[in-house]
Design an enzyme around this catalytic site. Structure first.
Site, PDB file in Angstrom:
ATOM      1  N   ASP A   1      -7.919  -0.199 -50.288  1.00 52.74           N
ATOM      2  CA  ASP A   1      -8.700   0.352 -51.393  1.00 52.74           C
ATOM      3  C   ASP A   1      -9.503   1.597 -51.019  1.00 52.74           C
ATOM      4  O   ASP A   1      -9.922   2.331 -51.889  1.00 52.74           O
ATOM      5  CB  ASP A   1      -9.642  -0.709 -51.986  1.00 52.74           C
TER       6      ASP A   1
ATOM      7  N   ARG B   1     -16.492  -2.132 -55.784  1.00 47.81           N
ATOM      8  CA  ARG B   1     -15.239  -1.548 -56.261  1.00 47.81           C
ATOM      9  C   ARG B   1     -15.327  -1.142 -57.716  1.00 47.81           C
ATOM     10  O   ARG B   1     -16.321  -1.377 -58.387  1.00 47.81           O
ATOM     11  CB  ARG B   1     -14.128  -2.602 -56.086  1.00 47.81           C
TER      12      ARG B   1
ATOM     13  N   TYR C   1     -15.160  -8.744 -47.176  1.00 50.64           N
ATOM     14  CA  TYR C   1     -14.440  -9.063 -45.944  1.00 50.64           C
ATOM     15  C   TYR C   1     -15.295 -10.096 -45.222  1.00 50.64           C
ATOM     16  O   TYR C   1     -16.462  -9.811 -44.915  1.00 50.64           O
ATOM     17  CB  TYR C   1     -14.300  -7.829 -45.059  1.00 50.64           C
TER      18      TYR C   1
ATOM     19  N   PRO D   1      -8.211  -3.988 -41.368  1.00 47.89           N
ATOM     20  CA  PRO D   1      -8.397  -3.096 -42.520  1.00 47.89           C
ATOM     21  C   PRO D   1      -9.841  -2.670 -42.793  1.00 47.89           C
ATOM     22  O   PRO D   1     -10.066  -1.811 -43.636  1.00 47.89           O
ATOM     23  CB  PRO D   1      -7.878  -3.939 -43.691  1.00 47.89           C
TER      24      PRO D   1
HETATM   25  P1  FAD Z   1       3.276  -0.826 -47.069  1.00 44.60           P
HETATM   26  O1  FAD Z   1       2.187  -0.612 -48.023  1.00 44.60           O
HETATM   27  O2  FAD Z   1       3.392  -2.161 -46.432  1.00 44.60           O
HETATM   28  O3  FAD Z   1       4.624  -0.481 -47.841  1.00 44.60           O
HETATM   29  C1  FAD Z   1       5.873  -0.816 -47.348  1.00 44.60           C
HETATM   30  C2  FAD Z   1       6.862  -0.822 -48.503  1.00 44.60           C
HETATM   31  O4  FAD Z   1       8.154  -1.007 -47.964  1.00 44.60           O
HETATM   32  C3  FAD Z   1       6.617  -1.958 -49.475  1.00 44.60           C
HETATM   33  O5  FAD Z   1       6.683  -1.482 -50.792  1.00 44.60           O
HETATM   34  C4  FAD Z   1       7.743  -2.940 -49.177  1.00 44.60           C
HETATM   35  O6  FAD Z   1       8.168  -3.659 -50.319  1.00 44.60           O
HETATM   36  C5  FAD Z   1       8.835  -2.019 -48.675  1.00 44.60           C
HETATM   37  N1  FAD Z   1       9.764  -2.647 -47.747  1.00 44.60           N
HETATM   38  C6  FAD Z   1       9.476  -3.460 -46.725  1.00 44.60           C
HETATM   39  N2  FAD Z   1      10.597  -3.805 -46.080  1.00 44.60           N
HETATM   40  C7  FAD Z   1      11.610  -3.175 -46.713  1.00 44.60           C
HETATM   41  C8  FAD Z   1      13.000  -3.138 -46.508  1.00 44.60           C
HETATM   42  N3  FAD Z   1      13.591  -3.819 -45.520  1.00 44.60           N
HETATM   43  N4  FAD Z   1      13.751  -2.412 -47.354  1.00 44.60           N
HETATM   44  C9  FAD Z   1      13.187  -1.714 -48.380  1.00 44.60           C
HETATM   45  N5  FAD Z   1      11.860  -1.729 -48.607  1.00 44.60           N
HETATM   46  C10 FAD Z   1      11.082  -2.442 -47.783  1.00 44.60           C
HETATM   47  N6  FAD Z   1      -5.730  -1.478 -45.794  1.00 44.60           N
HETATM   48  C11 FAD Z   1      -6.967  -1.093 -46.043  1.00 44.60           C
HETATM   49  O7  FAD Z   1      -7.257   0.078 -45.809  1.00 44.60           O
HETATM   50  N7  FAD Z   1      -7.881  -1.984 -46.571  1.00 44.60           N
HETATM   51  C12 FAD Z   1      -7.539  -3.273 -46.846  1.00 44.60           C
HETATM   52  O8  FAD Z   1      -8.357  -4.072 -47.284  1.00 44.60           O
HETATM   53  C13 FAD Z   1      -6.239  -3.700 -46.595  1.00 44.60           C
HETATM   54  N8  FAD Z   1      -5.844  -4.971 -46.835  1.00 44.60           N
HETATM   55  C14 FAD Z   1      -4.557  -5.318 -46.609  1.00 44.60           C
HETATM   56  C15 FAD Z   1      -4.143  -6.605 -46.889  1.00 44.60           C
HETATM   57  C16 FAD Z   1      -2.815  -6.984 -46.685  1.00 44.60           C
HETATM   58  C17 FAD Z   1      -2.374  -8.370 -46.987  1.00 44.60           C
HETATM   59  C18 FAD Z   1      -1.898  -6.031 -46.195  1.00 44.60           C
HETATM   60  C19 FAD Z   1      -0.445  -6.388 -45.996  1.00 44.60           C
HETATM   61  C20 FAD Z   1      -2.322  -4.761 -45.910  1.00 44.60           C
HETATM   62  C21 FAD Z   1      -3.653  -4.398 -46.102  1.00 44.60           C
HETATM   63  N9  FAD Z   1      -4.098  -3.116 -45.825  1.00 44.60           N
HETATM   64  C22 FAD Z   1      -5.345  -2.753 -46.058  1.00 44.60           C
HETATM   65  C23 FAD Z   1      -3.241  -2.157 -45.188  1.00 44.60           C
HETATM   66  C24 FAD Z   1      -2.636  -1.188 -46.161  1.00 44.60           C
HETATM   67  O9  FAD Z   1      -2.197  -1.858 -47.310  1.00 44.60           O
HETATM   68  C25 FAD Z   1      -1.501  -0.546 -45.423  1.00 44.60           C
HETATM   69  O10 FAD Z   1      -2.017   0.085 -44.259  1.00 44.60           O
HETATM   70  C26 FAD Z   1      -0.777   0.464 -46.242  1.00 44.60           C
HETATM   71  O11 FAD Z   1      -0.280  -0.130 -47.406  1.00 44.60           O
HETATM   72  C27 FAD Z   1       0.350   1.029 -45.400  1.00 44.60           C
HETATM   73  O12 FAD Z   1       1.227   1.727 -46.192  1.00 44.60           O
HETATM   74  P2  FAD Z   1       2.766   1.743 -45.837  1.00 44.60           P
HETATM   75  O13 FAD Z   1       3.384   2.518 -46.915  1.00 44.60           O
HETATM   76  O14 FAD Z   1       2.937   2.170 -44.431  1.00 44.60           O
HETATM   77  O15 FAD Z   1       3.253   0.227 -45.870  1.00 44.60           O
END
Ligand code: FAD
Length: 678
Positions: free
Chosen positions: A57, A279, A287, A364
């Site tokens: 967020d 928020r 947290y 996070p």
């Molecule tokens: P992601 O957001 O994980 O996106 C990955 C994408 O790839 C997803 O849409 C998924 O569906 C897709 N995908 C995965 N595997 C495949 C595949 N094999 N083939 C095709 N598509 C695939 N960050 C904060 O800053 N504050 C927070 O409070 C916070 N809480 C979090 C809570 C949880 C449960 C999680 C999981 C993460 C949290 N984060 C938080 C971290 C933050 O969400 C991530 O750092 C951020 O989303 C990273 O972005 P990304 O695009 O690298 O990965």
């Protein structure tokens, strides 16, 4: 002979979270860069929808600056909650929590934006709209598509994908058992095993297949990245987990705690720590440290024990004597604190790259995950795009790993320290060696604020950044020396001389912003607003006092060289394209606006003429008083001499790449010749 359909594309992005969407948006903005054929980009995601609640967020200053360069910071700014102050709460001598400090949330004067918070799903929405608008519908997320194999060939990367059924593409969620029908984010948490999420895919039936032959593949598929696993064990995340388990709840609180609409760091005497993040839409994220849950012998906590009631009970204890309850919970999850990073962010072929959570994970609370992930792909996409369009030299791809892995490494170190200080029990007195000193915690918080803003990123020397120092590394690989190709060698002494021309614009850091006025219409602009993420490099000419004859002559000599038919500007620009289509020249001068004339005092190359649209009135700016918005004092703030000025080369992602005098044209030319296929 297989009858699986085959398609060729320039770029395939795997994963449409923040990192993947940032890559797609950046490619969509390159449409104005001329090329023989339009850039073809596909983005696939295994899920059937984007996320709608929970996860990240926090949006840091740098992310907002980037959103602005893409054209949608205003949407985030309006919808989000603004973080203005942090309150520290610590136990007093009797063990009761009390407010002990207040500090500004964002360091004053750091950026024109301050930190805000808005749910990740909204940010994904803004990206989707932006991609649609700038690609004219050509780039859209293809959902419920799963990659099943990846082979790196001489020319292209062959990726086989399979269409998933709706059932396969919708992850199973535990029932919450909470007061409201809240979404449970545990299924994506690091408390579940690697293959839990894919369980329903393995047994399922969707059969429709396709082969995508891509020039470049960018794996943005999150912490359990399939792309990373497919590249081999040398890409596996390395690092450690701690015993600290934290819960997260997004609730509308019913409470008498006075600072519930402030960001708070609360250390209780014995019940653990809590962070409050106010928020949008009356929501508050908590947290909450879970002292009741600890990892078992396997190192992983039993997630079946973690319920919203357990998490909230812990929050109530920490906040005592204040009371807190809720009727509405939007989302909840739990995670185990750990920091892990991949040794490599790019395959040695420079055809497959990894970005975001796929290559670095951490706790996070510092709000970094989404920000650093988006900034990874923002760093990479323009490089890939300009190479795919045949404009830039492929050697610039080496800078992705050397620049971004260092940032991730710094993040891991910061998070390691910060999360331990947050999870530790406050020291009772100076003799309490096991407790955490609250003065040390505050100090880490203050220092962390600069890091967390994303504005302390300082890229090392490379083909894109001319400075002295350590060029960074390509990871533990035999071809480690590759990124040295194209690095301009410059001594510390030479660099100090160059940097002294614009002390407020450190080479390797993002171009800071101050207000200047448009010479033609007197409108004030934050200069950074003129540095759009459209794939163009920029030469910022600090023209100095243009009314001084000697200075005017220096400017004219520089501009003659820029306009010459064998100069790098002409040679870098594809034939038939406008002179500013890959390198744009922007000018800031320091004479009085009312005493200077655009067409009389500034050479044509600074405001090029187009037979259809006339002179370009948006390229020359003046450091002068505005009628309504004060004085930006840009020359002083950028540390540039008001008489003599200087020249600054800026990369498409707003990072300063080179600084020199107006007479250093040959060095500027050398810089661009190392980057462009001239
Ligand atoms: P992601 O957001 O994980 O996106 C990955 C994408 O790839 C997803 O849409 C998924 O569906 C897709 N995908 C995965 N595997 C495949 C595949 N094999 N083939 C095709 N598509 C695939 N960050 C904060 O800053 N504050 C927070 O409070 C916070 N809480 C979090 C809570 C949880 C449960 C999680 C999981 C993460 C949290 N984060 C938080 C971290 C933050 O969400 C991530 O750092 C951020 O989303 C990273 O972005 P990304 O695009 O690298 O990965």
């Amino acid at each position: 002979q297989s009858d699986i359909p085959e398609t060729n594309v320039d770029v395939l992005i795997i994963g449409a979270g923040p990192a993947g969407l940032m890559a797609a948006a950046s490619f969509a903005h390159l449409t104005a860069i001329p090329s023989a054929s339009p850039l073809s980009v596909r983005i696939i995601d295994k899920r059937s929808t984007k996320i709608f609640s929970g996860q990240a967020d926090g949006l840091q200053c740098r992310s907002l600056e980037i959103f602005d360069s893409l054209g949608f910071a205003d949407r985030a700014w309006k919808e989000a909650n603004h973080m203005i102050e942090i309150c520290m709460w610590n136990p007093d001598a009797t063990g009761i929590i009390q407010r002990s400090d207040r500090i500004p949330d964002t360091i004053v004067g750091l950026s024109r934006f301050q930190q805000i918070v808005l749910q990740q799903g909204r940010i994904e929405r803004f990206f989707l709209d932006n991609i649609q608008k700038y690609s004219g519908g050509a780039i859209k997320v293809e959902r419920a598509i799963l990659p099943t194999s990846l082979q790196i060939g001489e020319e292209r990367v062959k990726v086989t994908v399979r269409k998933l059924t709706e059932e396969e593409a919708t992850p199973p969620q535990a029932t919450t058992g909470s007061k409201s029908d809240a979404t449970d984010g545990l299924f994506r948490s690091n408390l579940v095993g690697d293959d839990y999420e894919d369980k329903n895919i393995t047994d399922a039936k969707g059969e429709e297949e396709e082969v995508i032959n891509a020039k470049f593949v960018i794996g943005c598929d999150g912490a359990r990245s399939w792309t990373r696993r497919t590249l081999g064990p040398e890409f596996e995340l390395q690092g450690e987990a701690t015993d600290f388990i934290w819960g997260v709840m997004d609730i509308i609180p019913l409470t008498d705690f006075p600072d519930i609409r402030m960001r708070c760091a609360i250390h209780s005497a014995n019940d653990g720590s809590l962070m409050v993040i106010p928020r949008e839409n009356r929501l508050v994220r908590l947290y909450i440290q879970l002292k009741e849950v600890t990892p078992d012998a396997s190192g992983r906590a039993d997630r079946s024990k973690i319920t919203p009631e357990l998490i909230f009970g812990a929050a109530q204890k920490i906040l005592r004597p204040y009371k807190i309850d809720y009727e509405y919970c939007d989302w909840w999850t739990a995670y185990q604190i750990g920091q892990r990073i991949s040794p490599s962010f790019s395959h040695p072929s420079n055809k497959v790259f990894l970005a975001g959570d796929a290559v670095h994970t951490h706790s996070p609370k510092a709000g970094q995950g989404m920000n650093v992930s988006m900034q990874d792909s923002f760093n990479l996409a323009w490089k890939v795009g300009l190479i795919a369009k045949g404009i830039c030299h492929p050697r610039i791809l080496d800078t992705y790993q050397s620049e971004r892995r260092r940032v991730a490494q710094d993040l891991i170190e910061f998070d390691h320290k910060f999360s331990r200080l947050f999870s530790g029990r406050p020291a009772k007195d100076v003799m309490d060696a096991e407790g955490v000193s609250m003065a040390e915690f505050k100090d880490a918080f203050l220092k962390g604020n600069l890091f967390a803003s994303g504005l302390s990123v300082d890229y090392g020397p490379s083909s894109l950044v001319v400075k002295s120092g350590d060029p960074g590394e390509l990871g533990d690989r035999s071809d480690r020396s590759r990124n040295l190709e194209g690095v301009r060698r410059i001594t510390v002494e030479e660099f100090e001389v160059k940097q002294s021309l614009a002390k407020g614009l450190p080479v390797g850091m993002r171009f800071n912003s101050f207000k200047v006025l448009n010479q033609a219409c007197a409108r004030p602009w934050h200069f950074q607003e003129r540095l759009k993420a459209d794939g163009r490099f920029r030469i910022v000419l600090f023209a100095g006092d243009i009314l001084d004859q000697a200075q005017k002559q220096r400017v004219e000599v520089f501009c003659d060289k820029l306009s010459s038919s064998n100069g790098f500007m002409r040679r870098a620009t594809p034939e038939g394209a406008k002179i500013d289509s890959v390198i744009e020249v922007l000018t800031i001068h320091s004479a009085r606006r009312t005493e200077t004339e655009l067409l009389r005092d500034f050479p044509d190359i600074l405001h090029p003429f187009d037979p259809h649209t006339g002179w370009d009135y948006n390229k020359v700016f003046v450091d002068d008083e505005s009628y309504h918005e004060g004085f930006g004092d840009a020359y002083k703030n950028y540390g540039v001499d008001k008489e003599k000025g200087c020249v600054v080369a800026v990369r498409p992602d707003q990072y300063v790449g080179w600084i020199g005098e107006l007479e250093d044209f040959e060095q500027l030319q050398e810089y661009f010749e190392g980057i462009f296929l001239v």
